[in-house]
Design a protein around this motif. Structure first.
Motif, PDB file in Angstrom:
ATOM      1  N   LYS A 191       0.851  -1.189   0.000  1.00 38.28           N
ATOM      2  CA  LYS A 191       0.000   0.000   0.000  1.00 38.28           C
ATOM      3  C   LYS A 191       0.887   1.239   0.000  1.00 38.28           C
ATOM      4  N   PHE A 192       0.252   2.383  -0.193  1.00 37.54           N
ATOM      5  CA  PHE A 192       1.033   3.617  -0.327  1.00 37.54           C
ATOM      6  C   PHE A 192       1.339   4.291   1.009  1.00 37.54           C
ATOM      7  N   ASP A 193       2.502   4.948   1.042  1.00 37.48           N
ATOM      8  CA  ASP A 193       2.863   5.805   2.171  1.00 37.48           C
ATOM      9  C   ASP A 193       2.246   7.183   2.000  1.00 37.48           C
ATOM     10  N   LEU A 194       2.002   7.534   0.746  1.00 42.21           N
ATOM     11  CA  LEU A 194       1.496   8.887   0.449  1.00 42.21           C
ATOM     12  C   LEU A 194       0.712   8.854  -0.859  1.00 42.21           C
ATOM     13  N   ILE A 195      -0.447   9.506  -0.830  1.00 38.92           N
ATOM     14  CA  ILE A 195      -1.183   9.748  -2.082  1.00 38.92           C
ATOM     15  C   ILE A 195      -1.272  11.257  -2.263  1.00 38.92           C
ATOM     16  N   VAL A 196      -0.852  11.748  -3.411  1.00 40.57           N
ATOM     17  CA  VAL A 196      -0.987  13.185  -3.720  1.00 40.57           C
ATOM     18  C   VAL A 196      -1.873  13.337  -4.949  1.00 40.57           C
ATOM     19  N   CYS A 197      -2.546  14.457  -5.020  1.00 42.31           N
ATOM     20  CA  CYS A 197      -3.367  14.697  -6.208  1.00 42.31           C
ATOM     21  C   CYS A 197      -3.740  16.173  -6.344  1.00 42.31           C
ATOM     22  N   ASN A 198      -3.586  16.693  -7.545  1.00 41.73           N
ATOM     23  CA  ASN A 198      -4.149  17.987  -7.904  1.00 41.73           C
ATOM     24  C   ASN A 198      -5.230  17.686  -8.941  1.00 41.73           C
ATOM     25  N   PRO A 199      -6.448  17.395  -8.461  1.00 45.13           N
ATOM     26  CA  PRO A 199      -7.492  16.961  -9.393  1.00 45.13           C
ATOM     27  C   PRO A 199      -8.146  18.155 -10.080  1.00 45.13           C
ATOM     28  N   PRO A 200      -8.996  17.907 -11.052  1.00 43.71           N
ATOM     29  CA  PRO A 200      -9.839  18.994 -11.543  1.00 43.71           C
ATOM     30  C   PRO A 200     -10.744  19.417 -10.391  1.00 43.71           C
ATOM     31  N   TYR A 201     -10.891  20.738 -10.163  1.00 40.72           N
ATOM     32  CA  TYR A 201     -11.765  21.162  -9.045  1.00 40.72           C
ATOM     33  C   TYR A 201     -12.534  22.437  -9.318  1.00 40.72           C
ATOM     34  N   VAL A 202     -12.612  22.844 -10.561  1.00 43.01           N
ATOM     35  CA  VAL A 202     -13.323  24.081 -10.876  1.00 43.01           C
ATOM     36  C   VAL A 202     -14.830  23.796 -10.962  1.00 43.01           C
ATOM     37  N   SER A 203     -15.617  24.630 -10.267  1.00 42.19           N
ATOM     38  CA  SER A 203     -17.076  24.450 -10.272  1.00 42.19           C
ATOM     39  C   SER A 203     -17.675  25.047 -11.549  1.00 42.19           C
ATOM     40  N   ALA A 204     -18.951  24.737 -11.780  1.00 41.86           N
ATOM     41  CA  ALA A 204     -19.618  25.247 -12.986  1.00 41.86           C
ATOM     42  C   ALA A 204     -19.600  26.783 -13.018  1.00 41.86           C
ATOM     43  N   ALA A 205     -19.913  27.401 -11.879  1.00 43.75           N
ATOM     44  CA  ALA A 205     -19.960  28.871 -11.833  1.00 43.75           C
ATOM     45  C   ALA A 205     -18.568  29.464 -12.060  1.00 43.75           C
ATOM     46  N   GLU A 206     -17.548  28.851 -11.436  1.00 48.72           N
ATOM     47  CA  GLU A 206     -16.179  29.368 -11.586  1.00 48.72           C
ATOM     48  C   GLU A 206     -15.670  29.169 -13.008  1.00 48.72           C
ATOM     49  N   PHE A 207     -16.082  28.073 -13.617  1.00 47.09           N
ATOM     50  CA  PHE A 207     -15.582  27.778 -14.961  1.00 47.09           C
ATOM     51  C   PHE A 207     -15.918  28.925 -15.916  1.00 47.09           C
ATOM     52  N   GLU A 208     -17.124  29.441 -15.792  1.00 52.30           N
ATOM     53  CA  GLU A 208     -17.542  30.533 -16.673  1.00 52.30           C
ATOM     54  C   GLU A 208     -16.694  31.783 -16.459  1.00 52.30           C
ATOM     55  N   LYS A 209     -16.177  31.932 -15.239  1.00 52.13           N
ATOM     56  CA  LYS A 209     -15.426  33.152 -14.911  1.00 52.13           C
ATOM     57  C   LYS A 209     -13.914  33.019 -15.100  1.00 52.13           C
ATOM     58  N   LEU A 210     -13.451  31.851 -15.544  1.00 48.69           N
ATOM     59  CA  LEU A 210     -12.003  31.667 -15.710  1.00 48.69           C
ATOM     60  C   LEU A 210     -11.451  32.647 -16.744  1.00 48.69           C
ATOM     61  N   ASP A 211     -10.190  33.021 -16.569  1.00 51.98           N
ATOM     62  CA  ASP A 211      -9.541  33.890 -17.571  1.00 51.98           C
ATOM     63  C   ASP A 211      -9.550  33.196 -18.925  1.00 51.98           C
ATOM     64  N   LYS A 212      -9.550  34.039 -19.963  1.00 47.85           N
ATOM     65  CA  LYS A 212      -9.603  33.507 -21.333  1.00 47.85           C
ATOM     66  C   LYS A 212      -8.465  32.526 -21.615  1.00 47.85           C
ATOM     67  N   ASN A 213      -7.270  32.853 -21.114  1.00 46.00           N
ATOM     68  CA  ASN A 213      -6.119  31.979 -21.389  1.00 46.00           C
ATOM     69  C   ASN A 213      -6.299  30.586 -20.779  1.00 46.00           C
ATOM     70  N   VAL A 214      -7.065  30.499 -19.698  1.00 46.92           N
ATOM     71  CA  VAL A 214      -7.337  29.197 -19.083  1.00 46.92           C
ATOM     72  C   VAL A 214      -8.532  28.535 -19.766  1.00 46.92           C
ATOM     73  N   LYS A 215      -9.640  29.265 -19.798  1.00 48.79           N
ATOM     74  CA  LYS A 215     -10.899  28.688 -20.265  1.00 48.79           C
ATOM     75  C   LYS A 215     -10.846  28.235 -21.728  1.00 48.79           C
ATOM     76  N   ASP A 216     -10.219  29.047 -22.562  1.00 45.28           N
ATOM     77  CA  ASP A 216     -10.224  28.727 -24.000  1.00 45.28           C
ATOM     78  C   ASP A 216      -9.091  27.809 -24.424  1.00 45.28           C
ATOM     79  N   TYR A 217      -8.085  27.624 -23.574  1.00 40.49           N
ATOM     80  CA  TYR A 217      -6.907  26.876 -24.036  1.00 40.49           C
ATOM     81  C   TYR A 217      -6.546  25.653 -23.214  1.00 40.49           C
TER      82      TYR A 217
END
Ligand code: GLN
Length: 293
Positions: A191-217
């Motif tokens: 078994k693992f000593d450590l699990i790390v994760c940076n998962p997707p976590y943007v909500s529907a409302a936040e997604f609409e407000k993301l900067d163009k460089n993030v949202k479109d690319y």
């Protein structure tokens, strides 16, 4: 950009900086330096030691293309094909999320934990994307074996190149699949000593407000995680316990408003203790750490 007069590095840097500034691009000078050094095959510092160097027509053409795209908010890291993360050069493409400086906090806490624990450590990195977290951990804590998974095959190709580039192939195994799914066949080993994760976590409302460089690319798959942005945490938290040794840790990057909700998810499964939320340099909640009890 006219090409019928002489362009030196110095002149180009000023021109491109002003162009990007007028287009509202963040850090226009730094961005100009990155694009120019990428086209010229020079380190950024070398631009300054070769200020008077004349740039060729062919190089000007390539620079023109990149600068125009940057002006339309295409991320500089994608245009350059690389970025820096935890002092490592990391290759990126539009198939993976661009490593963020905030994520370095997760790596820092992971390395501290491993150093205290000491000896050979078995680590899992979920949603590895470019592989930046796994690579940074393996570089700084060599006595480890990491399994890194991602649901996106194209992202795993980028991770594979990063692992190759930093000569970490013996310590990091990449597996294709959804979260823990591809790990199951390996688990009878340990078994693992450590699990790390940076998962997707943007909500529907936040997604609409993301900067163009993030949202479109950047890949939506790497960002969006359902109405509240909690979908992937729910699935990780539900399963993580069975993959961890006693006293092992789970470390998750979170969005700045998700700390209490993720903490509650962890409390609800009943196999974690010492659940803490930690802030990044900007003073925003950024990671949650939990100990397997
Ligand atoms: N921090 C990223 C952003 O603000 C999101 C990263 C993620 O979803 N893992 O765009």
């Amino acid at each position: 950009m006219t090409t019928n007069n002489i362009w030196t590095i110095q002149k180009l840097l000023s021109w491109v900086t002003e162009y990007l500034n007028n287009k509202g691009i963040d850090s226009p000078r730094l961005s100009a330096e990155i694009l120019l050094s990428c086209v010229l095959g020079l380190k950024r510092i070398e631009l300054y030691t070769q200020f008077e160097k004349i740039v060729s027509e062919e190089q000007l053409g390539r620079l023109h293309n990149l600068v125009e795209r940057a002006g339309r908010h295409e991320p500089i890291a994608y245009l350059a094909g690389k970025t820096e993360f935890y002092s490592l050069e990391i290759e990126v493409s539009a198939d993976c999320l661009i490593p963020r400086p905030e994520t370095e906090l997760l790596v820092e806490r992971a390395i501290e934990f491993l150093r205290v624990r000491s000896g050979k450590q078995f680590i899992c990195d979920l949603c590895t994307g470019s592989g930046c977290i796994a690579a940074a951990i393996a570089k700084n804590y060599p006595d480890c074996q990491i399994i890194a998974t991602d649901i996106c095959d194209a992202a795993l190709s980028v991770a594979d190149r990063n692992i190759e580039k930093h000569q970490l192939g013996e310590r990091i195994k990449l597996l294709h699949g959804d979260l823990f799914d591809p790990i199951v066949p390996y688990l009878d080993v340990e078994k693992f000593d450590l699990i790390v994760c940076n998962p997707p976590y943007v909500s529907a409302a936040e997604f609409e407000k993301l900067d163009k460089n993030v949202k479109d690319y950047e890949p939506r798959l790497a960002l969006f995680a359902g109405d509240e942005g909690l979908d992937i945490y729910r699935r990780i938290v539900e399963k993580a316990g069975q993959f961890l040794k006693p006293d092992a840790k789970l470390m998750l990057e979170i969005g700045c408003e998700q700390g209490p909700a993720v903490k509650q998810l962890l409390e609800m499964v009943g196999c974690f203790s010492e659940i803490t939320i930690e802030k990044d340099n900007q003073g925003n909640d950024r990671i949650v750490i939990a100990k397997k009890s």
